[in-house]
Design a protein around this motif. Structure first.
Motif, PDB file in Angstrom:
ATOM      1  N   VAL A   1      14.693  39.943 -27.710  1.00 36.67           N
ATOM      2  CA  VAL A   1      14.832  41.189 -28.119  1.00 36.67           C
ATOM      3  C   VAL A   1      16.053  41.760 -27.097  1.00 36.67           C
ATOM      4  N   VAL A   2      17.100  42.137 -27.534  1.00 34.02           N
ATOM      5  CA  VAL A   2      18.278  42.418 -26.413  1.00 34.02           C
ATOM      6  C   VAL A   2      18.141  44.016 -26.649  1.00 34.02           C
ATOM      7  N   TRP A   3      17.694  44.690 -27.531  1.00 34.74           N
ATOM      8  CA  TRP A   3      17.635  46.190 -27.587  1.00 34.74           C
ATOM      9  C   TRP A   3      16.608  46.621 -28.499  1.00 34.74           C
ATOM     10  N   GLN A   4      16.011  47.686 -28.123  1.00 37.28           N
ATOM     11  CA  GLN A   4      14.805  48.144 -28.909  1.00 37.28           C
ATOM     12  C   GLN A   4      14.882  49.781 -28.704  1.00 37.28           C
ATOM     13  N   GLY A   5      14.502  50.701 -29.790  1.00 39.40           N
ATOM     14  CA  GLY A   5      14.562  51.882 -29.733  1.00 39.40           C
ATOM     15  C   GLY A   5      13.927  52.404 -31.131  1.00 39.40           C
ATOM     16  N   LEU A   6      13.884  53.813 -30.783  1.00 40.99           N
ATOM     17  CA  LEU A   6      13.142  54.673 -32.062  1.00 40.99           C
ATOM     18  C   LEU A   6      14.209  55.726 -32.495  1.00 40.99           C
ATOM     19  N   VAL A   7      14.517  55.668 -33.688  1.00 40.61           N
ATOM     20  CA  VAL A   7      15.350  56.587 -34.451  1.00 40.61           C
ATOM     21  C   VAL A   7      14.597  57.573 -35.312  1.00 40.61           C
ATOM     22  N   ASP A   8      15.050  58.983 -34.932  1.00 44.08           N
ATOM     23  CA  ASP A   8      14.432  60.220 -35.403  1.00 44.08           C
ATOM     24  C   ASP A   8      15.702  60.877 -36.159  1.00 44.08           C
ATOM     25  N   SER A   9      16.669  60.440 -36.540  1.00 40.52           N
ATOM     26  CA  SER A   9      17.501  61.461 -36.931  1.00 40.52           C
ATOM     27  C   SER A   9      18.627  60.275 -37.606  1.00 40.52           C
ATOM     28  N   PRO A  10      19.675  60.909 -38.376  1.00 40.02           N
ATOM     29  CA  PRO A  10      20.820  59.994 -38.644  1.00 40.02           C
ATOM     30  C   PRO A  10      21.890  59.849 -37.434  1.00 40.02           C
ATOM     31  N   GLU A  11      22.077  61.123 -36.635  1.00 47.61           N
ATOM     32  CA  GLU A  11      22.953  61.061 -35.457  1.00 47.61           C
ATOM     33  C   GLU A  11      22.314  59.946 -34.446  1.00 47.61           C
ATOM     34  N   GLU A  12      21.000  60.125 -34.371  1.00 53.15           N
ATOM     35  CA  GLU A  12      20.452  59.405 -33.428  1.00 53.15           C
ATOM     36  C   GLU A  12      20.727  57.686 -33.790  1.00 53.15           C
ATOM     37  N   GLY A  13      20.495  57.613 -35.060  1.00 50.03           N
ATOM     38  CA  GLY A  13      20.975  56.330 -35.626  1.00 50.03           C
ATOM     39  C   GLY A  13      22.503  55.663 -35.354  1.00 50.03           C
ATOM     40  N   VAL A  14      23.109  56.599 -35.174  1.00 50.80           N
ATOM     41  CA  VAL A  14      24.592  56.291 -35.048  1.00 50.80           C
ATOM     42  C   VAL A  14      24.844  55.964 -33.519  1.00 50.80           C
ATOM     43  N   ARG A  15      24.056  56.798 -32.796  1.00 49.87           N
ATOM     44  CA  ARG A  15      24.298  56.720 -31.298  1.00 49.87           C
ATOM     45  C   ARG A  15      23.463  55.237 -30.843  1.00 49.87           C
ATOM     46  N   CYS A  16      22.436  55.042 -31.520  1.00 44.82           N
ATOM     47  CA  CYS A  16      21.828  53.667 -31.240  1.00 44.82           C
ATOM     48  C   CYS A  16      22.565  52.461 -31.651  1.00 44.82           C
ATOM     49  N   ALA A  17      23.274  52.672 -33.007  1.00 45.85           N
ATOM     50  CA  ALA A  17      24.176  51.519 -33.149  1.00 45.85           C
ATOM     51  C   ALA A  17      24.928  51.320 -32.237  1.00 45.85           C
ATOM     52  N   SER A  18      25.694  52.243 -31.698  1.00 43.76           N
ATOM     53  CA  SER A  18      26.827  51.950 -30.617  1.00 43.76           C
ATOM     54  C   SER A  18      26.264  51.108 -29.419  1.00 43.76           C
ATOM     55  N   GLU A  19      24.869  51.542 -29.015  1.00 45.04           N
ATOM     56  CA  GLU A  19      24.411  51.111 -27.880  1.00 45.04           C
ATOM     57  C   GLU A  19      23.804  49.738 -28.044  1.00 45.04           C
ATOM     58  N   ALA A  20      23.289  49.551 -29.322  1.00 45.51           N
ATOM     59  CA  ALA A  20      22.700  47.880 -29.824  1.00 45.51           C
ATOM     60  C   ALA A  20      24.039  47.136 -29.797  1.00 45.51           C
ATOM     61  N   ALA A  21      25.047  47.698 -30.405  1.00 40.99           N
ATOM     62  CA  ALA A  21      26.187  46.670 -30.645  1.00 40.99           C
ATOM     63  C   ALA A  21      26.724  46.265 -29.291  1.00 40.99           C
ATOM     64  N   ASP A  22      26.693  46.740 -28.208  1.00 40.31           N
ATOM     65  CA  ASP A  22      27.044  46.401 -26.725  1.00 40.31           C
ATOM     66  C   ASP A  22      26.048  45.086 -26.337  1.00 40.31           C
ATOM     67  N   ARG A  23      24.909  45.045 -27.085  1.00 44.25           N
ATOM     68  CA  ARG A  23      24.233  44.000 -26.573  1.00 44.25           C
ATOM     69  C   ARG A  23      24.481  42.623 -27.511  1.00 44.25           C
ATOM     70  N   GLU A  24      25.445  42.814 -28.558  1.00 51.91           N
ATOM     71  CA  GLU A  24      25.702  41.759 -29.396  1.00 51.91           C
ATOM     72  C   GLU A  24      24.627  41.039 -29.890  1.00 51.91           C
ATOM     73  N   PRO A  25      23.597  41.500 -30.919  1.00 51.27           N
ATOM     74  CA  PRO A  25      22.616  41.003 -31.471  1.00 51.27           C
ATOM     75  C   PRO A  25      23.155  40.094 -32.678  1.00 51.27           C
ATOM     76  N   ASP A  26      22.456  39.328 -32.864  1.00 52.95           N
ATOM     77  CA  ASP A  26      22.621  38.207 -34.214  1.00 52.95           C
ATOM     78  C   ASP A  26      21.934  38.795 -35.413  1.00 52.95           C
ATOM     79  N   ALA A  27      21.061  39.839 -35.164  1.00 54.71           N
ATOM     80  CA  ALA A  27      20.288  40.290 -36.377  1.00 54.71           C
ATOM     81  C   ALA A  27      19.371  41.603 -36.093  1.00 54.71           C
ATOM     82  N   ILE A  28      19.202  42.391 -37.117  1.00 51.67           N
ATOM     83  CA  ILE A  28      18.578  43.583 -36.846  1.00 51.67           C
ATOM     84  C   ILE A  28      17.268  43.751 -37.487  1.00 51.67           C
ATOM     85  N   LEU A  29      16.333  44.054 -36.839  1.00 55.23           N
ATOM     86  CA  LEU A  29      15.151  44.075 -37.341  1.00 55.23           C
ATOM     87  C   LEU A  29      14.628  45.648 -37.281  1.00 55.23           C
TER      88      LEU A  29
END
Length: 481
Positions: A59-87
């Motif tokens: 698990v290279v990134w984990q987080g809670l998303v409580d708005s569309p804007e937070e989702g976009v922010r977390c996407a950038s953060e998660a992308a930096d960790r280069e995951p193979d999959a999203i759960l």
């Protein structure tokens, strides 16, 4: 550079997925549960990640998303960790735009785990329970939008803390990782297939369009270039390693040296090209029928497969894809043919012309290494490894053109078992397999009618659902026999 032996790089190492895990959260009904509801969902997230860790999911990134804007922010953060999959850990009713804020910015395959906080409906079921146990409400919200977007996903539902469900999720994340890696994989094609073998061939551009895989065309001269560069010191070290690790059968010393030099050359070629898999036709003047090396590279193909870079013979690019998927899903894959049927016992014999994968050699047995009986009539005889496959669950995996599917391709998978019956005079690595479904005549007929060619991968474990998930994520077909 070194020859891989039992336990190196590891016994049945499966693909280790890198996953980003997100919990969508909505405070709209928070008052019906209590002020600690957010903390409860964060604890649920951590518990799920801990379970996945036990299943070898990174698990290279984990987080809670409580708005569309937070989702976009977390996407950038998660992308930096280069995951193979999203759960997506869906545990409650949440506007789907929250998770989509993340998913729309990440191209990786999606697995959804609908997690209910409790395994039962309590006798005093109330408004708070409707909110806290709302996985069955929130999940269709997001799956509805993914289906509209024609985005593939895999779905698992369970109560929280369920270890079998975590194993199921891990298998789907592994399939997602395999699909991600297929899209960036480089497959070496050395020469063209054996004359007349159209059944093992496919157009490179068609494979690229369907899977994203890049087929790199090389020539036998590329093999010879690396073969010439292998020095005597390296050959000597490989020789010592095989004498320490194999039960040696008598054979010409010079043929063994050439076999080892060819195996070292193939490793160097894989490293230079950053290849994930390969297909070679060695039955050409430059290799088998040449002066030097003048023999087949079967042992080298097996060494690279053991190392995690599966290779096939006769230029079979289709089975190279099947081998790559099977190897990553199960940790071991043997290139083989179904050689004959025993109609009395309901079994089939599997073997090949000299390839191997030491990841499937029983740990309590020492593999043999000796001249390959298939080429005993040649001027020089390459060496091959030899052992019997251990009893246990197993699967056949093929990959073939499927004209009826939009992608033009599809996987074929058949579950069964290695029965443990041994054929000691079988000239190469192999065993005896029994299909799970129907009589051997019925099962083999379905297998052959699916469009696979005469080669496929055989791997330990039951892989039908995992192969189907890979097919789902790569948008190709899948036939279960």
């Amino acid at each position: 550079m070194t020859i891989p032996i039992q336990g190196e790089p590891g016994y049945r190492h499966k693909a280790a997925p890198r996953a980003a895990v997100v919990v969508p959260y909505w405070d709209f009904w928070e008052s019906s549960v209590g002020a600690d509801f957010r903390n409860d969902r964060e604890n649920l997230l951590q518990s799920a990640c801990d379970l996945l860790g036990k299943q070898k999911i990174d698990v290279v990134w984990q987080g809670l998303v409580d708005s569309p804007e937070e989702g976009v922010r977390c996407a950038s953060e998660a992308a930096d960790r280069e995951p193979d999959a999203i759960l997506v850990l869906q545990s409650m009713a949440v506007p789907p735009s929250y998770a989509l804020g993340l998913l729309d910015h990440l191209p990786q395959p999606v697995v959804i785990w609908a997690v209910q906080r409790s395994a039962v409906i309590p006798p005093d079921f109330n408004a708070g329970d409707i909110t806290s146990l709302g996985a069955t409400v929130g999940t269709p919200m997001i799956t509805n939008m993914l289906r509209r977007a024609q985005r593939a996903f895999e779905l698992v539902v369970s109560p929280a803390g369920n270890e079998p469900a975590a194993a199921d999720v891990a298998d789907r994340l592994r399939a997602a990782a395999v699909a991600t890696r297929l899209r960036t994989a480089r497959l070496a094609r050395i020469g063209r297939p054996l004359d007349g073998y159209g059944c093992v061939d496919a157009d490179d551009k068609d494979l690229g369009r369907s899977l994203g895989i890049e087929v790199v065309s090389l020539t036998p001269d590329d093999v010879l270039r690396h073969y010439a560069a292998v020095d005597d010191t390296l050959t000597s070290s490989w020789r010592q390693r095989v004498f320490d690790s194999f039960e040696m059968e008598p054979g010409p010393e010079d043929d063994l040296d050439r076999t080892l030099r060819l195996a070292a050359a193939l490793e160097a070629l894989d490293q230079e090209g950053d290849f994930a898999a390969g297909a070679m036709n060695c039955h050409v003047p430059e290799i088998r029928f040449g002066t030097d090396p003048g023999l087949t590279p079967c042992f080298g193909l097996g060494c690279e497969t053991t190392r995690g870079i599966p290779w096939t013979c006769t230029g079979d690019v289709l089975t190279a894809v099947a081998m790559l998927v099977a190897k990553q899903l199960s940790g071991a894959a043997l290139y083989h043919e179904i050689e004959a049927i025993d109609f009395k016992t309901g079994e089939v014999a599997v073997a090949n012309s000299g390839e191997h994968d030491l990841a499937w050699c029983p740990q309590d047995r020492v593999p043999k290494l000796g001249p390959n009986p298939w080429y005993a009539a040649d001027k020089r005889t390459g060496y091959r490894a030899h052992f019997e496959l251990p009893a246990g669950p197993a699967s056949l995996v093929g990959f073939a053109p499927q004209p009826g599917h939009p992608s033009g391709f599809g996987f074929v998978v058949a579950e069964g078992e290695i029965t443990g019956r041994e054929l000691p005079d079988n000239p190469t690595v192999g065993g005896v397999f029994r299909f799970s479904n129907g009589s051997v005549a019925e099962a083999w007929t379905r297998w052959a009618a699916s469009g696979v060619n005469h080669h496929s991968a055989i791997s330990p474990g039951h892989l039908a659902s995992a192969v189907a998930a890979v097919a789902n994520f790569t948008n190709v077909g899948c036939t279960a026999v």
